[in-house]
Design an enzyme around this catalytic site. Sequence first.
Site, PDB file in Angstrom:
ATOM      1  N   LYS A  60      14.736 -20.593   7.540  1.00  0.00           N
ATOM      2  CA  LYS A  60      14.776 -22.019   7.188  1.00  0.00           C
ATOM      3  C   LYS A  60      15.422 -22.174   5.793  1.00  0.00           C
ATOM      4  O   LYS A  60      16.351 -21.455   5.496  1.00  0.00           O
ATOM      5  CB  LYS A  60      13.377 -22.622   7.256  1.00  0.00           C
ATOM      6  CG  LYS A  60      12.639 -22.251   8.545  1.00  0.00           C
ATOM      7  CD  LYS A  60      11.449 -23.104   8.803  1.00  0.00           C
ATOM      8  CE  LYS A  60      10.670 -22.535   9.976  1.00  0.00           C
ATOM      9  NZ  LYS A  60       9.823 -23.480  10.625  1.00  0.00           N
TER      10      LYS A  60
ATOM     11  N   SER B 271       4.496 -20.217  15.146  1.00  0.00           N
ATOM     12  CA  SER B 271       3.384 -19.535  14.456  1.00  0.00           C
ATOM     13  C   SER B 271       3.156 -18.110  14.965  1.00  0.00           C
ATOM     14  O   SER B 271       2.020 -17.681  15.158  1.00  0.00           O
ATOM     15  CB  SER B 271       2.095 -20.365  14.571  1.00  0.00           C
ATOM     16  OG  SER B 271       2.258 -21.595  13.895  1.00  0.00           O
TER      17      SER B 271
ATOM     18  N   GLU C  86       9.934 -23.384  22.028  1.00  0.00           N
ATOM     19  CA  GLU C  86       9.226 -23.621  20.764  1.00  0.00           C
ATOM     20  C   GLU C  86       8.459 -24.939  20.842  1.00  0.00           C
ATOM     21  O   GLU C  86       9.008 -26.003  20.486  1.00  0.00           O
ATOM     22  CB  GLU C  86      10.230 -23.698  19.616  1.00  0.00           C
ATOM     23  CG  GLU C  86      10.943 -22.404  19.327  1.00  0.00           C
ATOM     24  CD  GLU C  86      11.197 -22.237  17.831  1.00  0.00           C
ATOM     25  OE1 GLU C  86      10.763 -21.234  17.286  1.00  0.00           O
ATOM     26  OE2 GLU C  86      11.797 -23.129  17.223  1.00  0.00           O
TER      27      GLU C  86
ATOM     28  N   HIS D 156      16.996 -26.841  16.960  1.00  0.00           N
ATOM     29  CA  HIS D 156      15.668 -26.575  16.392  1.00  0.00           C
ATOM     30  C   HIS D 156      14.932 -27.903  16.189  1.00  0.00           C
ATOM     31  O   HIS D 156      15.544 -28.902  15.824  1.00  0.00           O
ATOM     32  CB  HIS D 156      15.809 -25.829  15.054  1.00  0.00           C
ATOM     33  CG  HIS D 156      14.516 -25.281  14.556  1.00  0.00           C
ATOM     34  ND1 HIS D 156      13.575 -26.063  13.937  1.00  0.00           N
ATOM     35  CD2 HIS D 156      13.986 -24.028  14.618  1.00  0.00           C
ATOM     36  CE1 HIS D 156      12.525 -25.311  13.633  1.00  0.00           C
ATOM     37  NE2 HIS D 156      12.752 -24.071  14.025  1.00  0.00           N
TER      38      HIS D 156
ATOM     39  N   ASN E 220      14.012 -16.850  11.467  1.00  0.00           N
ATOM     40  CA  ASN E 220      14.582 -18.096  10.945  1.00  0.00           C
ATOM     41  C   ASN E 220      14.004 -18.337   9.548  1.00  0.00           C
ATOM     42  O   ASN E 220      12.853 -18.731   9.417  1.00  0.00           O
ATOM     43  CB  ASN E 220      14.209 -19.258  11.890  1.00  0.00           C
ATOM     44  CG  ASN E 220      14.668 -20.610  11.356  1.00  0.00           C
ATOM     45  OD1 ASN E 220      15.500 -20.683  10.443  1.00  0.00           O
ATOM     46  ND2 ASN E 220      14.130 -21.686  11.920  1.00  0.00           N
TER      47      ASN E 220
ATOM     48  N   GLY F  33       5.053 -23.726  12.516  1.00  0.00           N
ATOM     49  CA  GLY F  33       4.611 -23.826  11.128  1.00  0.00           C
ATOM     50  C   GLY F  33       3.196 -24.357  10.950  1.00  0.00           C
ATOM     51  O   GLY F  33       2.815 -24.758   9.856  1.00  0.00           O
TER      52      GLY F  33
ATOM     53  N   GLU G 100      13.107 -28.991  13.901  1.00  0.00           N
ATOM     54  CA  GLU G 100      13.227 -29.598  12.563  1.00  0.00           C
ATOM     55  C   GLU G 100      14.547 -30.347  12.430  1.00  0.00           C
ATOM     56  O   GLU G 100      14.633 -31.354  11.735  1.00  0.00           O
ATOM     57  CB  GLU G 100      13.070 -28.509  11.484  1.00  0.00           C
ATOM     58  CG  GLU G 100      11.623 -28.051  11.382  1.00  0.00           C
ATOM     59  CD  GLU G 100      11.420 -26.640  10.863  1.00  0.00           C
ATOM     60  OE1 GLU G 100      12.356 -26.061  10.276  1.00  0.00           O
ATOM     61  OE2 GLU G 100      10.304 -26.108  11.052  1.00  0.00           O
TER      62      GLU G 100
HETATM   63  C1  PEP Z   1      10.708 -21.657  13.694  1.00  0.00           C
HETATM   64  O1  PEP Z   1      11.125 -22.020  12.610  1.00  0.00           O
HETATM   65  O2  PEP Z   1      11.474 -21.627  14.656  1.00  0.00           O
HETATM   66  C2  PEP Z   1       9.319 -21.247  13.829  1.00  0.00           C
HETATM   67  C3  PEP Z   1       8.891 -20.863  14.996  1.00  0.00           C
HETATM   68  O3  PEP Z   1       8.533 -21.303  12.700  1.00  0.00           O
HETATM   69  P1  PEP Z   1       7.077 -20.646  12.500  1.00  0.00           P
HETATM   70  O4  PEP Z   1       7.154 -19.223  12.985  1.00  0.00           O
HETATM   71  O5  PEP Z   1       6.825 -20.723  11.022  1.00  0.00           O
HETATM   72  O6  PEP Z   1       6.112 -21.451  13.293  1.00  0.00           O
END
Ligand code: PEP
Length: 234
Positions: A10, A196, A158, A88, A8, A164, A90
């Site tokens: 983003k 992460s 998640e 997601h 992803n 992040g 975010e």
């Molecule tokens: C994500 O954007 O779904 C995500 C898991 O981000 P990160 O790997 O940066 O934590």
Amino acid sequence: MKNLIAGNWKMNPNSKKEAQELFDAVKKGIKDVASEVVICPPDLFLSSLKGSALGAQNIFWEEKGAFTGEISAVMLKDLGVEYVIIGHSERRKYFGETDETVNKKIKKALEVGLKIIFCVGETAEEREQGETQEVLQRQIQQGLKDVVDIDNINVAYEPVWAIGTGNNCSVEETKESIDFIRKFVKPETIIIYGGSVKSENSGAYIKQAGANGLLVGGASLDAEEFLKIVKSAE
Ligand code: PEP
């Protein structure tokens, strides 16, 4: 069952040139891998990136019309996009996405034939209050309300506090959540972990926590690191 590894991006990178370079480097490195690798760039870059599976990061639930700034599932399908990330954290946090809008988007994506990466996960506060399973159950049941055929649904666990932050979820806690999510889907439904993920921790989610793949944010912007993650799932 093939592992699913999704990157992803983003709202990155800043230019078409950088997007192409990153995509080409990843594409070159995944030629012989057994996993399904899906790149989810910003929509703007989707039409120029070719030769590997692509996913969008969001859709709108209506098909067309007066919805300024939105992109429909039909438009993505027409471009050859195969996957879409829905729900997601975010999007839930910054763009008012709710279980109800997630449900509408899932239904539309399924109708059009897109495969879905359906994100669920608890916040730090919810985990501290012991509400993790309650939140996961609510997000799954409401997100999949009236959805009959879940064959094209992949679930991404998640935990919001792990995204992040560099604070990835432990293998034990991830296993617990994945086992819990499994109760609401089919035995063959792909359940992946995100939060992460780096090459040092990625393999353990698949080998020990029982994840069928990974959703990778920040680390997917570094081709070398992303490819190490992909290889760790082999
Ligand atoms: C994500 O954007 O779904 C995500 C898991 O981000 P990160 O790997 O940066 O934590």
